[in-house]
Design an enzyme around this catalytic site. Structure first.
Site, PDB file in Angstrom:
ATOM      1  N   LYS A 176     -54.199 -50.138 -73.043  1.00  0.00           N
ATOM      2  CA  LYS A 176     -53.670 -50.887 -74.595  1.00  0.00           C
ATOM      3  C   LYS A 176     -52.757 -51.387 -72.249  1.00  0.00           C
ATOM      4  CE  LYS A 176     -49.726 -50.078 -75.894  1.00  0.00           C
ATOM      5  NZ  LYS A 176     -48.547 -51.576 -75.220  1.00  0.00           N
ATOM      6  N   GLY A 228     -45.825 -43.538 -69.008  1.00  0.00           N
ATOM      7  CA  GLY A 228     -44.488 -44.147 -69.103  1.00  0.00           C
ATOM      8  C   GLY A 228     -43.261 -42.832 -69.426  1.00  0.00           C
ATOM      9  N   SER A 229     -42.161 -44.443 -70.016  1.00  0.00           N
ATOM     10  CA  SER A 229     -40.514 -43.131 -69.919  1.00  0.00           C
ATOM     11  C   SER A 229     -41.125 -41.946 -70.735  1.00  0.00           C
ATOM     12  CB  SER A 229     -40.305 -43.969 -70.467  1.00  0.00           C
ATOM     13  OG  SER A 229     -40.599 -44.044 -71.956  1.00  0.00           O
ATOM     14  N   THR A 230     -39.845 -41.927 -70.430  1.00  0.00           N
ATOM     15  CA  THR A 230     -40.000 -39.962 -71.310  1.00  0.00           C
ATOM     16  C   THR A 230     -40.083 -40.296 -72.572  1.00  0.00           C
ATOM     17  OG1 THR A 230     -39.376 -38.485 -68.913  1.00  0.00           O
ATOM     18  CG2 THR A 230     -38.880 -37.393 -71.558  1.00  0.00           C
ATOM     19  N   ALA A 232     -40.736 -42.425 -74.299  1.00  0.00           N
ATOM     20  CA  ALA A 232     -42.138 -43.351 -74.885  1.00  0.00           C
ATOM     21  C   ALA A 232     -42.757 -42.322 -74.888  1.00  0.00           C
ATOM     22  CB  ALA A 232     -42.301 -44.242 -74.323  1.00  0.00           C
ATOM     23  N   GLY A 233     -42.599 -41.458 -74.229  1.00  0.00           N
ATOM     24  CA  GLY A 233     -43.656 -39.950 -73.589  1.00  0.00           C
ATOM     25  C   GLY A 233     -43.734 -38.951 -75.625  1.00  0.00           C
ATOM     26  N   GLU A 250     -47.899 -38.042 -68.066  1.00  0.00           N
ATOM     27  CA  GLU A 250     -47.717 -38.541 -67.507  1.00  0.00           C
ATOM     28  C   GLU A 250     -46.430 -39.265 -67.191  1.00  0.00           C
ATOM     29  OE1 GLU A 250     -45.958 -39.211 -64.085  1.00  0.00           O
ATOM     30  OE2 GLU A 250     -47.985 -40.969 -64.306  1.00  0.00           O
ATOM     31  N   CYS A 284     -43.161 -43.260 -60.902  1.00  0.00           N
ATOM     32  CA  CYS A 284     -42.369 -42.221 -61.193  1.00  0.00           C
ATOM     33  C   CYS A 284     -42.653 -40.875 -60.021  1.00  0.00           C
ATOM     34  CB  CYS A 284     -43.391 -41.095 -62.187  1.00  0.00           C
ATOM     35  SG  CYS A 284     -44.774 -41.229 -62.090  1.00  0.00           S
ATOM     36  N   GLU A 382     -33.285 -40.584 -64.112  1.00  0.00           N
ATOM     37  CA  GLU A 382     -34.660 -41.750 -63.179  1.00  0.00           C
ATOM     38  C   GLU A 382     -33.829 -43.016 -63.460  1.00  0.00           C
ATOM     39  OE1 GLU A 382     -39.176 -41.844 -63.201  1.00  0.00           O
ATOM     40  OE2 GLU A 382     -38.647 -42.223 -65.204  1.00  0.00           O
TER      41      GLU A 382
END
Length: 480
Positions: A176, A228-230, A232-233, A250, A284, A382
């Protein structure tokens, strides 16, 4: 304008289940540059079904790793042959300077494929060990269908971080891409087909967050890999935790570059710019906290300010451009918001801080902050833009403490005239990857982060192990 009206599923270009589309906006012109179908949950169901069938009913997972490695090698050659096309395409999608894109977006992707192609030529998936009662066969078996969810900042490279080890292990994949950068994934699929990848082993479903969640939680998926972003992670990690589904995450970073008193300044400043402003600061691993000793603080700040002020900002398709636009208007506003916070909290801008006088494009001037305390927002969160913060330290122990005073732990660097001393300091920093007197990635070594920077590792042998299940078979003691 590039228009795709089909999805790559099961080795075919198929009509999407819905009528929605995703517009790809050029961050420099602010105009629509491409359009692809907006995949639905029904499309994801078809893609996972195709990947499931390819895994369960074909010989793909049972091929020798060396056979799959040959496909990776041909894929690398195919990407290299289309380097200019892909670099230009990704620049159009997300605005990175094309000269950097040729290396950081495309060449680096072929290097990942080449590494795993070489590893596959010698990879052993079965060994016999001595057990308590007799021999034990230990096998590595592919985990199954992998969902790969990739970001917009380095779409091709991150896709290869997931795709290369997954394919080498014998998995099938549903990719995706991010809604901002789906166009290069179509080229990748063409190259993989030409390289001989069997139908259904690789499928592409461009979509947004809700459809991405459907993919992550799909009962036909066995493994999830997300970059991706923390925030979303955390969401993906919680969903996978509920399902007891293995995942690799990651996520973000706020990496520190420690500049010791004996560091040669010219080389150090260039290395910091390479590591801090790469990809317009949208990386990142960006080294955005610059730690300088109080005895050399003004010298480091002045040299960095001069070098950042000299960066060429402009059309990312121009090979002389060093800083291009950010990916989207929302990203520009986010970065400008952080710059305002930095000023409000007492940091001092020494260069940049606003928008350049360019007619179109989501630009932010490359910016340096001095007089930064590590507790400030710009030092803790970030930013994901071309903003560097220079922070003073008292001694080496203080430098390490400041570097470790972060919710993140993804990357970092040490700059010194004494390489052994630099390596000793690097061992004390709580982060997944560090470099001494340079900036870069080692594709044969694990990549990933501590703390809020994620879970698991990519690259190196560890990267392919993430797509294996380990099985132990204790043999009949009497048979030996």
């Amino acid at each position: 304008m590039i228009v795709h009206d089909r999805l790559h599923i099961g080795g075919e270009l198929v009509a999407p289940a819905g009528t929605g589309t995703i517009d790809v906006i050029n961050p420099f012109t602010e105009q629509v540059a491409g359009r692809v179908p907006d995949a639905t949950t029904d499309d994801v169901d078809r893609a996972v079904g195709a990947a499931r069938a390819a895994f369960d009913t074909t010989d793909w997972p049972r091929l020798a790793p060396a056979e799959r490695a040959e496909i990776l090698g041909r894929t690398s050659a195919g990407i290299a042959a289309r380097m200019d096309e892909l670099a230009g395409l990704i620049t159009t999608e997300m605005g990175c300077p094309v000269a950097w894109g040729q290396f950081g977006q495309v060449l680096a992707s072929t290097m990942v494929l080449d590494y795993y192609a070489g590893l596959g030529a010698e990879l052993q998936v079965e060994e016999t060990r001595a057990g308590l009662f007799g021999p034990v066969v230990v096998r590595k078996e592919p985990v199954g269908v992998a969902a790969a969810v990739v970001p917009w900042n380095v779409p091709l490279f991150v896709a290869m971080l997931k795709l290369a080890p997954a394919l080498l292990a014998g998995c099938t994949v549903v990719l995706k891409p991010a809604p901002e950068t789906p166009l290069d994934a179509y080229v990748v699929h063409e190259i993989l087909e030409e390289a001989g990848l069997p139908p259904g082993v690789f499928n592409v479903v461009p979509a947004g967050r809700e459809v991405g969640e459907h993919l992550v939680t799909h009962p036909g998926v066995d493994k999830v890999s997300f970059t991706g972003s923390t925030a979303a992670g955390r969401r993906i990690g919680s969903l996978c935790g509920e399902l007891l589904r293995p995942c690799t995450l990651e996520l973000g970073g706020k990496s520190a570059a420690i500049v010791l008193d004996d560091a040669p300044l010219d080389a150090t400043i260039q290395g910091i710019i390479d590591g801090g402003l790469l990809n317009n600061g949208q990386a990142c691993v960006a080294q955005t906290r610059i730690l300088a000793s109080r005895s050399r603080y003004d010298e480091v700040l002045d040299a960095l300010t001069e070098a950042v002020a000299a960066q060429v900002v402009g059309d990312p398709a121009d090979p002389t451009t060093q800083i291009g636009p950010l990916v989207a208007e929302r990203q520009r506003e986010r970065v400008l918001g952080y710059i305002d916070k930095g000023k409000h909290e007492g940091a001092r801008i020494t260069t940049g801080g606003g928008r350049p006088d360019i007619a179109t494009g989501w630009f932010v001037e490359p910016t340096v902050f001095g007089d930064v305390d590590n507790s400030m927002t710009i030092a803790q969160e970030e930013i994901f833009g071309p903003v560097l913060s220079v922070i003073p330290f008292d001694d080496e122990a203080d430098a390490v403490a400041i570097a470790n005073d972060s919710p993140y732990g993804l990357s970092g660097s040490v700059w010194t005239g004494d390489a052994e001393r630099g390596a000793d300091i690097a061992r004390q920093v709580q982060t997944g990857t560090l470099t001494v007197n340079h900036f870069g990635m080692a594709f044969g070594a694990p990549f990933g982060g501590y703390k809020s920077s994620g879970l698991g590792r990519e690259l190196g042998p560890e990267g392919v192990d993430a797509y294996f299940e380990a099985k132990s078979i204790s043999l009949d003691p009497a048979a030996g």
